[in-house]
Design a protein around this motif. Structure first.
Motif, mmCIF file in Angstrom:
data_model
loop_
_atom_site.group_PDB
_atom_site.id
_atom_site.type_symbol
_atom_site.label_atom_id
_atom_site.label_comp_id
_atom_site.label_asym_id
_atom_site.label_seq_id
_atom_site.Cartn_x
_atom_site.Cartn_y
_atom_site.Cartn_z
ATOM 1 N N ASP A 136 0.887 -1.158 0.000
ATOM 2 C CA ASP A 136 0.000 0.000 0.000
ATOM 3 C C ASP A 136 0.925 1.208 0.000
ATOM 4 O O ASP A 136 1.404 1.632 1.044
ATOM 5 C CB ASP A 136 -0.906 -0.012 1.233
ATOM 6 N N ASP A 137 1.215 1.719 -1.197
ATOM 7 C CA ASP A 137 2.214 2.767 -1.347
ATOM 8 C C ASP A 137 1.681 3.846 -2.277
ATOM 9 O O ASP A 137 0.866 3.573 -3.158
ATOM 10 C CB ASP A 137 3.505 2.165 -1.910
ATOM 11 N N TYR B 218 -5.318 -2.525 -6.902
ATOM 12 C CA TYR B 218 -6.059 -1.281 -7.062
ATOM 13 C C TYR B 218 -5.071 -0.138 -7.252
ATOM 14 O O TYR B 218 -3.946 -0.208 -6.766
ATOM 15 C CB TYR B 218 -6.872 -0.952 -5.798
ATOM 16 N N VAL B 219 -5.514 0.903 -7.935
ATOM 17 C CA VAL B 219 -4.758 2.144 -7.962
ATOM 18 C C VAL B 219 -5.609 3.208 -7.286
ATOM 19 O O VAL B 219 -6.843 3.148 -7.311
ATOM 20 C CB VAL B 219 -4.373 2.586 -9.393
ATOM 21 N N VAL B 220 -4.936 4.154 -6.659
ATOM 22 C CA VAL B 220 -5.610 5.262 -6.002
ATOM 23 C C VAL B 220 -5.103 6.536 -6.666
ATOM 24 O O VAL B 220 -3.914 6.846 -6.597
ATOM 25 C CB VAL B 220 -5.323 5.290 -4.483
ATOM 26 N N SER C 147 -1.102 12.710 -6.737
ATOM 27 C CA SER C 147 -0.389 11.482 -6.387
ATOM 28 C C SER C 147 -1.065 10.287 -7.030
ATOM 29 O O SER C 147 -2.199 10.364 -7.507
ATOM 30 C CB SER C 147 -0.316 11.303 -4.870
ATOM 31 N N PHE C 148 -0.323 9.181 -7.022
ATOM 32 C CA PHE C 148 -0.823 7.930 -7.591
ATOM 33 C C PHE C 148 -0.385 6.815 -6.662
ATOM 34 O O PHE C 148 0.791 6.717 -6.322
ATOM 35 C CB PHE C 148 -0.227 7.727 -8.989
ATOM 36 N N GLY C 149 -1.322 5.988 -6.238
ATOM 37 C CA GLY C 149 -1.006 4.924 -5.295
ATOM 38 C C GLY C 149 -1.338 3.549 -5.831
ATOM 39 O O GLY C 149 -2.092 3.400 -6.794
ATOM 40 N N LEU C 150 -0.755 2.549 -5.200
ATOM 41 C CA LEU C 150 -0.989 1.154 -5.557
ATOM 42 C C LEU C 150 -1.278 0.364 -4.289
ATOM 43 O O LEU C 150 -0.561 0.489 -3.296
ATOM 44 C CB LEU C 150 0.234 0.566 -6.269
ATOM 45 N N ILE C 151 -2.320 -0.455 -4.353
ATOM 46 C CA ILE C 151 -2.654 -1.374 -3.269
ATOM 47 C C ILE C 151 -2.761 -2.763 -3.885
ATOM 48 O O ILE C 151 -3.526 -2.969 -4.823
ATOM 49 C CB ILE C 151 -3.983 -0.999 -2.585
#
Length: 165
Positions: free
Chosen positions: A32-33, A64-66, A154-158
């Motif tokens: 989760d970054d 998932y991407v955030v 920002s762009f995140g990955l879970i």
């Protein structure tokens, strides 16, 4: 009259509650970054990279991407290209995905917002499998037709273990 606890004892209770809270975190989460962008936005030739350590290659994963953007974002959607690379840098899976960030007719932002920043979580890989245990890298490049995508915060990955088998 109310009696107060000594300061050291109060701090001890706070530390204990924090320890319990973090110990109870979800063990299914592999990563989760989040990666933040400069104020200018997301540069097309600079993909976001996330390092993933996979211990179980038998099971499947959900990714998932955030996406977090502000009101300066000029489009209603976002095309992006996720790629999965093995430890040697070989691409083992590549795709193209679309995230709808604003309603195309009303312009109303999708997802949660605070001030002029909005955040939305999108399912990218519902049943992701890795060929063997080890280190992988998931790269995500923006695939819009502009060199620098303004308004991206920002762009995140879970990545989580898939509970549905």
């Amino acid at each position: 009259m109310v009696q107060r606890l000594p300061l050291k004892l109060s701090l001890g209770f706070i530390f204990l509650f924090e320890l319990i809270f973090f110990a109870c975190s979800d063990s299914n989460v592999v990563i989760d970054d989040t990666s933040s962008f400069p104020e200018s936005g997301w540069i097309q030739k600079q993909p976001v990279r996330f390092n993933v350590e996979v211990a179980d290659s038998v099971g499947s994963y959900v990714a998932y991407v955030v996406v977090r953007q502000n009101n300066a974002y000029p489009f209603y959607n976002l095309y992006f290209s996720p790629s999965i690379l093995d430890a040697k840098g070989t691409t083992i899976q590549k795709g193209l995905a679309e995230a709808i960030l604003y309603d195309p007719k009303t312009g109303k932002p999708k997802g949660a917002g605070f001030g002029d920043i909005y955040e939305k979580k999108f399912l990218v890989y519902p049943n992701l499998k890795f060929p063997k245990p080890g280190k992988y890298q998931i790269q995500v490049a923006q695939s819009m037709r502009v060199d620098t995508l303004a308004g991206m915060v920002s762009f995140g990955l879970i990545v989580e273990k898939n509970e549905r088998k």
